[in-house]
Design a protein around this motif. Structure first.
Motif, PDB file in Angstrom:
ATOM      1  N   HIS A 185       0.828  -1.201   0.000  1.00 57.73           N
ATOM      2  CA  HIS A 185       0.000   0.000   0.000  1.00 57.73           C
ATOM      3  C   HIS A 185       0.867   1.257   0.000  1.00 57.73           C
ATOM      4  O   HIS A 185       0.616   2.208  -0.744  1.00 57.73           O
ATOM      5  CB  HIS A 185      -0.924   0.013   1.218  1.00 57.73           C
ATOM      6  N   ILE A 210      -7.483   1.783  -1.931  1.00 55.80           N
ATOM      7  CA  ILE A 210      -7.041   0.882  -0.863  1.00 55.80           C
ATOM      8  C   ILE A 210      -8.174   0.585   0.111  1.00 55.80           C
ATOM      9  O   ILE A 210      -8.361  -0.553   0.542  1.00 55.80           O
ATOM     10  CB  ILE A 210      -5.841   1.492  -0.117  1.00 55.80           C
ATOM     11  N   TYR A 252      -1.872   1.771 -10.036  1.00 52.39           N
ATOM     12  CA  TYR A 252      -2.635   0.755  -9.303  1.00 52.39           C
ATOM     13  C   TYR A 252      -2.710  -0.540 -10.094  1.00 52.39           C
ATOM     14  O   TYR A 252      -2.598  -1.632  -9.530  1.00 52.39           O
ATOM     15  CB  TYR A 252      -4.040   1.286  -9.012  1.00 52.39           C
TER      16      TYR A 252
END
Length: 218
Positions: A77, A147, A194
């Motif tokens: 992350h 996230i 991403y």
């Protein structure tokens, strides 16, 4: 994966697309200076304080806070957030310094137009297009939205991204077209990063920072 990502984060992407569809015709039909003056006429003491504070969320140093917090959930992350933030920021800086070096800020272009300026704000003069703060805001808050699992928090991330970006117009640091371009760079760039980070599982960086301390005491 792209379709699923867009669907899972519909509360960020859908309102963003709708706002773009509303803003783009306005940008095409109005001079950016005239449009800025129309927006600049609407100000209150509350908004002066609010946007002067919110604009700091688009500063480079602010990313340290969420980046460190995310280390306790997954190193991936944090790596994703920092990569998205830095890469989109670099794109914006290249555009600013190479292609749009001569773009002036509202405080310069509209200095004789009775522009309202918020007291205490240090005004910038050059490299107006695109907005770095808008890029950073959308990179940061879209990363968090991607996230987070809670749909309400995803929408809150969208609201925060918009508020931080708009603070640059309210404070007359940028024109509306500047933050629109910046938001698009931040959004598209973050989505691309991403796709790279979460396309496949990579076990070597799914560990959490507390795992490091656990290993020492194992």
């Amino acid at each position: 994966m792209l379709r699923k990502t867009l669907k899972d984060n519909i509360l960020f992407f859908l309102p963003y697309i709708l706002i773009l569809l509303l803003i783009l015709p306005v940008l095409l039909n109005y001079n950016k200076g005239d449009l800025h003056l129309m927006i600049n006429r609407h100000h209150t003491a509350f908004f002066d304080v609010l946007f002067a504070l919110l604009t700091y969320l688009g500063d480079g140093l602010f990313i340290i806070v969420p980046a460190v917090i995310l280390l306790f959930f997954s190193v991936r992350h944090t790596a994703f957030l920092v990569t998205a933030y830095v890469s989109t920021g670099l794109i914006t800086q290249v555009l600013k310094r190479v292609f749009f070096e001569g773009s002036m800020r509202p405080s310069v272009m509209l200095k004789d137009a009775g522009l309202y300026l918020v007291e205490g704000v240090d005004m910038l003069h050059g490299r107006s297009f695109p907005s770095g703060h808008a890029t950073s805001a959308f990179a940061l808050f879209l990363s968090l939205a991607l996230i987070l699992r809670n749909r309400c928090l995803k929408f809150l991330c969208f609201i925060m991204a918009c508020l931080v970006a708009f603070s640059r117009v309210y404070l007359s640091q940028h024109f509306l077209i500047d933050i629109t371009a910046g938001s698009m760079i931040g959004t598209l760039g973050t989505l691309a990063v991403y796709m790279l980070f979460y396309k496949k599982e990579r076990n070597w960086y799914t560990w959490k920072i507390q795992d490091l301390f656990s290993a020492k005491h194992a």
